[in-house]
Design an enzyme around this catalytic site. Structure first.
Site, PDB file in Angstrom:
ATOM      1  N   HIS A  60       0.852  -1.196   0.000  1.00 52.29           N
ATOM      2  CA  HIS A  60       0.000   0.000   0.000  1.00 52.29           C
ATOM      3  C   HIS A  60       0.883   1.239   0.000  1.00 52.29           C
ATOM      4  CE1 HIS A  60      -3.227   2.745   1.186  1.00 52.29           C
ATOM      5  NE2 HIS A  60      -4.038   1.784   0.817  1.00 52.29           N
TER       6      HIS A  60
ATOM      7  N   ASP B 244      -7.924  -5.330  -0.167  1.00 52.78           N
ATOM      8  CA  ASP B 244      -8.387  -6.195  -1.266  1.00 52.78           C
ATOM      9  C   ASP B 244      -8.065  -7.663  -1.052  1.00 52.78           C
ATOM     10  OD1 ASP B 244      -7.621  -3.398  -3.115  1.00 52.78           O
ATOM     11  OD2 ASP B 244      -9.596  -4.334  -3.165  1.00 52.78           O
TER      12      ASP B 244
HETATM   13  C1  SDX Z   1      -6.258  -0.030  -2.882  1.00 49.18           C
HETATM   14  O1  SDX Z   1      -4.403   4.417  -1.912  1.00 49.18           O
HETATM   15  C2  SDX Z   1      -5.414   3.836  -1.295  1.00 49.18           C
HETATM   16  O2  SDX Z   1      -5.869   4.233  -0.246  1.00 49.18           O
HETATM   17  C3  SDX Z   1      -6.029   2.677  -2.093  1.00 49.18           C
HETATM   18  C4  SDX Z   1      -7.034   1.832  -1.347  1.00 49.18           C
HETATM   19  C5  SDX Z   1      -8.302   2.594  -1.107  1.00 49.18           C
HETATM   20  O3  SDX Z   1      -9.041   2.234  -0.181  1.00 49.18           O
HETATM   21  O4  SDX Z   1      -8.633   3.501  -1.917  1.00 49.18           O
HETATM   22  O5  SDX Z   1      -6.489   1.424  -0.125  1.00 49.18           O
HETATM   23  C6  SDX Z   1      -7.417   0.600  -2.172  1.00 49.18           C
HETATM   24  O6  SDX Z   1      -6.020   0.322  -4.001  1.00 49.18           O
HETATM   25  C7  SDX Z   1      -5.395  -1.025  -2.168  1.00 49.18           C
HETATM   26  C8  SDX Z   1      -4.205  -1.530  -3.043  1.00 49.18           C
HETATM   27  C9  SDX Z   1      -4.687  -2.624  -4.011  1.00 49.18           C
HETATM   28  N1  SDX Z   1      -3.622  -2.947  -4.978  1.00 49.18           N
HETATM   29  C10 SDX Z   1      -2.960  -4.117  -4.923  1.00 49.18           C
HETATM   30  O7  SDX Z   1      -3.136  -4.956  -4.039  1.00 49.18           O
HETATM   31  C11 SDX Z   1      -1.995  -4.339  -6.073  1.00 49.18           C
HETATM   32  C12 SDX Z   1      -0.653  -4.851  -5.506  1.00 49.18           C
HETATM   33  N2  SDX Z   1      -0.046  -3.753  -4.726  1.00 49.18           N
HETATM   34  C13 SDX Z   1       1.004  -3.005  -5.402  1.00 49.18           C
HETATM   35  O8  SDX Z   1       0.860  -2.832  -6.775  1.00 49.18           O
HETATM   36  C14 SDX Z   1       1.426  -1.768  -4.602  1.00 49.18           C
HETATM   37  O9  SDX Z   1       1.635  -2.153  -3.303  1.00 49.18           O
HETATM   38  C15 SDX Z   1       0.526  -0.543  -4.633  1.00 49.18           C
HETATM   39  C16 SDX Z   1       0.192  -0.108  -5.996  1.00 49.18           C
HETATM   40  C17 SDX Z   1      -0.696  -0.769  -3.842  1.00 49.18           C
HETATM   41  C18 SDX Z   1       1.327   0.601  -3.953  1.00 49.18           C
HETATM   42  O10 SDX Z   1       2.398   0.827  -4.748  1.00 49.18           O
HETATM   43  P1  SDX Z   1       3.544   1.937  -4.434  1.00 49.18           P
HETATM   44  O11 SDX Z   1       3.279   2.640  -3.190  1.00 49.18           O
HETATM   45  O12 SDX Z   1       3.733   2.730  -5.675  1.00 49.18           O
HETATM   46  O13 SDX Z   1       4.770   1.012  -4.157  1.00 49.18           O
HETATM   47  P2  SDX Z   1       5.821   0.573  -5.255  1.00 49.18           P
HETATM   48  O14 SDX Z   1       5.118  -0.074  -6.434  1.00 49.18           O
HETATM   49  O15 SDX Z   1       6.702   1.730  -5.500  1.00 49.18           O
HETATM   50  O16 SDX Z   1       6.592  -0.601  -4.495  1.00 49.18           O
HETATM   51  C19 SDX Z   1       7.627  -0.291  -3.548  1.00 49.18           C
HETATM   52  C20 SDX Z   1       8.424  -1.617  -3.423  1.00 49.18           C
HETATM   53  C21 SDX Z   1       8.849  -2.172  -4.785  1.00 49.18           C
HETATM   54  O17 SDX Z   1       9.982  -2.973  -4.591  1.00 49.18           O
HETATM   55  P3  SDX Z   1      11.442  -2.388  -5.037  1.00 49.18           P
HETATM   56  O18 SDX Z   1      11.314  -2.065  -6.529  1.00 49.18           O
HETATM   57  O19 SDX Z   1      11.645  -1.152  -4.177  1.00 49.18           O
HETATM   58  O20 SDX Z   1      12.405  -3.519  -4.750  1.00 49.18           O
HETATM   59  O21 SDX Z   1       7.583  -2.618  -2.849  1.00 49.18           O
HETATM   60  C22 SDX Z   1       7.367  -3.667  -3.795  1.00 49.18           C
HETATM   61  C23 SDX Z   1       7.720  -3.106  -5.158  1.00 49.18           C
HETATM   62  O22 SDX Z   1       8.120  -4.151  -6.028  1.00 49.18           O
HETATM   63  N3  SDX Z   1       5.948  -4.012  -3.743  1.00 49.18           N
HETATM   64  C24 SDX Z   1       5.482  -5.246  -3.948  1.00 49.18           C
HETATM   65  C25 SDX Z   1       4.095  -5.144  -3.787  1.00 49.18           C
HETATM   66  N4  SDX Z   1       3.768  -3.865  -3.497  1.00 49.18           N
HETATM   67  C26 SDX Z   1       4.919  -3.171  -3.473  1.00 49.18           C
HETATM   68  N5  SDX Z   1       6.128  -6.404  -4.242  1.00 49.18           N
HETATM   69  C27 SDX Z   1       5.323  -7.490  -4.391  1.00 49.18           C
HETATM   70  N6  SDX Z   1       3.973  -7.469  -4.262  1.00 49.18           N
HETATM   71  C28 SDX Z   1       3.333  -6.327  -3.957  1.00 49.18           C
HETATM   72  N7  SDX Z   1       2.018  -6.319  -3.807  1.00 49.18           N
END
Ligand code: SDX
Length: 457
Positions: free
Chosen positions: A339, A395
């Site tokens: 998140h 989710d």
């Molecule tokens: C919702 O914003 C809100 O409030 C949203 C929400 C709401 O109520 O409105 O809470 C609802 O959208 C919840 C999120 C649902 N999405 C997912 O579950 C999809 C999977 N999650 C990721 O795509 C990610 O965690 C996000 C999009 C939710 C957040 O992404 P960020 O903050 O942009 O983080 P990032 O992509 O920059 O990741 C930072 C690091 C990375 O690793 P490095 O490149 O630094 O080595 O964390 C890793 C990412 O690869 N990472 C994950 C991960 N989420 C982050 N690695 C594996 N699996 C994941 N789910």
């Protein structure tokens, strides 16, 4: 309270106690004090860390994993309240009195009635389109039914234009006595009418979104849409209109809790999208339609549907570890985890997880799916929890809960949308009180002084 729902309330109280034990402490000072514009923010890619506005609607404490709506803790609202009360709270700033709640419930039930919109939607191949594409169309179509903005009888009438002139007449020249009183009354009446039209559009978007979502689930399962039953609550009507079956008290309570949990969540991508459109003084129907467009993405609200497909792909508890090792190697984003704001357990997952467990215990078909989810949670948290602060988000378990309520996976994000229309409309209204069009900058890193030479191609 019914024994079945008492069991659920007890489960929520337990989750609340555990959360408070693990996450007590103060709100973040840098994110909970009035703003003296301009302010300094450290902004990362994707506007991470940017403060877009002030709000009294909701607060997300990412370090601790708190969620507050208008000062009320999400656990308390899930234990004691209903989606009708909570959506009213988000929109109006206070919990409704008994009378206000009665009037509001009646209005919301009337807003389930959107025949023109449904008739137009039926001309689309609903069974082939993704439900979020249909819902977005429907939200924009709701405008045809309720907004008089395009119709003749909405053109400003002579007296309101006089009132408008009078508005600009400095008080010393304004009519005195009886005339002045009428002028004030007319001006107030017009303001009240406009406010009512505005807030009624919000109610109609909440009820309309539910009606469109329910109708499309019926049509996709080969049935006709069903009218709302005025005796039922919002959550019960929503399930009834979706499935054709009056829900049990337990199913109603679980849907109600899920609608409360998804209603608002700070400046997430879809709320921000809705606010950006509204800040141009566009129409609230287009603004909420943009919110739905943003929510449908798999990085955002679309993740709940992906979680079910992912759990089915893993297939067994034994396959969780090998699957996770490969996903990690492939740098795959695991749906339902991570998140932008929460660097702790999402409080909503703290509630939806036990609800999913409760349902999985009752239903043999979902037992294995829940066990795979629990095993995956263990794997991801032990690998990414400490190092990357990645935990289950809202989710991860919501899909299992909806699945257990007999709802198909492609309907999960529309349900999220139905609930979130309350937060979107509340934040749009709040922002418009002090509107300034959103317009960030981009850092230009392209070239300068290129010469335009003929035959340049
Ligand atoms: C919702 O914003 C809100 O409030 C949203 C929400 C709401 O109520 O409105 O809470 C609802 O959208 C919840 C999120 C649902 N999405 C997912 O579950 C999809 C999977 N999650 C990721 O795509 C990610 O965690 C996000 C999009 C939710 C957040 O992404 P960020 O903050 O942009 O983080 P990032 O992509 O920059 O990741 C930072 C690091 C990375 O690793 P490095 O490149 O630094 O080595 O964390 C890793 C990412 O690869 N990472 C994950 C991960 N989420 C982050 N690695 C594996 N699996 C994941 N789910």
């Amino acid at each position: 309270m019914h024994k079945k729902t008492q069991e659920i309330t007890d489960l929520l109280i337990k989750a609340a106690e555990k959360a408070r034990k693990e996450t007590s402490g103060e709100p973040e000072p840098g994110l909970t004090s009035p703003i003296n514009w301009p302010i300094d923010c450290v902004v990362g890619p994707g506007l991470e860390g940017a403060i877009a506005c002030e709000s009294k609607i909701g607060y997300v404490n990412g370090t601790k994993g708190w969620l507050i709506y208008r000062g009320y803790d999400i656990f308390d609202l899930c234990i004691n309240s209903t989606y009708e009360e909570v959506s009213y709270l988000l929109l109006h700033g206070e919990l409704p009195t008994e009378v206000q709640l009665k009037v509001y419930k009646k209005k919301l039930t009337q807003c389930f009635n959107v025949p023109e919109t449904l008739r137009t939607l039926l001309s689309f191949s609903i069974e082939k389109m993704h439900p979020m594409a249909i819902l977005r169309l429907g939200l924009n179509m709701l405008r045809q039914e309720f907004t008089k903005a395009d119709q003749a009888d909405h053109k400003p009438s002579a007296d309101s234009s006089i009132a408008t002139d009078a508005d600009t007449i400095a008080m010393e020249f304004a009519p005195r006595g009886e005339e002045h009183a009428i002028f004030e009354f007319k001006k107030k009446k017009r303001e009240e009418e406009e406010a009512a039209a505005g807030i009624n559009s919000c109610y109609r978007l909440i009820g309309g979104a539910a009606a469109i979502t329910a109708a499309m689930n019926r049509i996709r399962s080969g049935h006709f849409p069903i009218e709302a039953d005025p005796e039922l609550s919002f959550a019960a009507n929503f399930l009834f209109m979706m499935t054709g079956k009056k829900p049990s008290v337990e199913e109603e309570r679980i849907m109600d809790i899920s609608l409360i949990l998804h209603a608002d969540h700070g400046m997430n991508a879809s709320t921000f999208a809705a606010m950006v459109v509204a800040s141009t003084l566009s129409d609230i129907y287009f603004s909420i339609g943009s919110g739905a467009a943003a929510l449908s993405g798999p990085l955002h609200g679309g993740a709940n549907e992906q979680v079910i497909h992912m759990l089915k792909e893993i297939g067994s508890v034994e396959n969780v570890k090998p699957w996770f090792v490969k996903a990690r190697k492939d740098k795959r984003k695991i749906s339902g985890f991570g998140h932008r704001v929460y660097k702790a357990y999402d409080p909503r997952a703290r509630i939806l997880g036990p609800l999913a467990k409760h349902l999985a215990k009752q239903n043999k078909e979902f037992g294995p799916l829940f066990k795979i989810a629990k095993e995956l949670e263990k794997e991801v948290v032990s690998s990414f929890g400490k190092e990357k602060k990645i935990f289950p988000n809202v989710d991860f378990y919501s899909g299992i809960v909806y699945h257990a309520l007999g709802i198909p996976a492609e309907m999960f994000t529309p349900i999220f949308t139905v609930s979130r229309v309350a937060g979107w409309t509340a934040r749009v209204n709040e922002y418009l009180e002090n509107n300034r069009i959103f317009r960030p900058r981009a850092m230009y890193i392209g070239p300068f002084n290129k010469k335009y030479l003929n035959g340049n191609l």
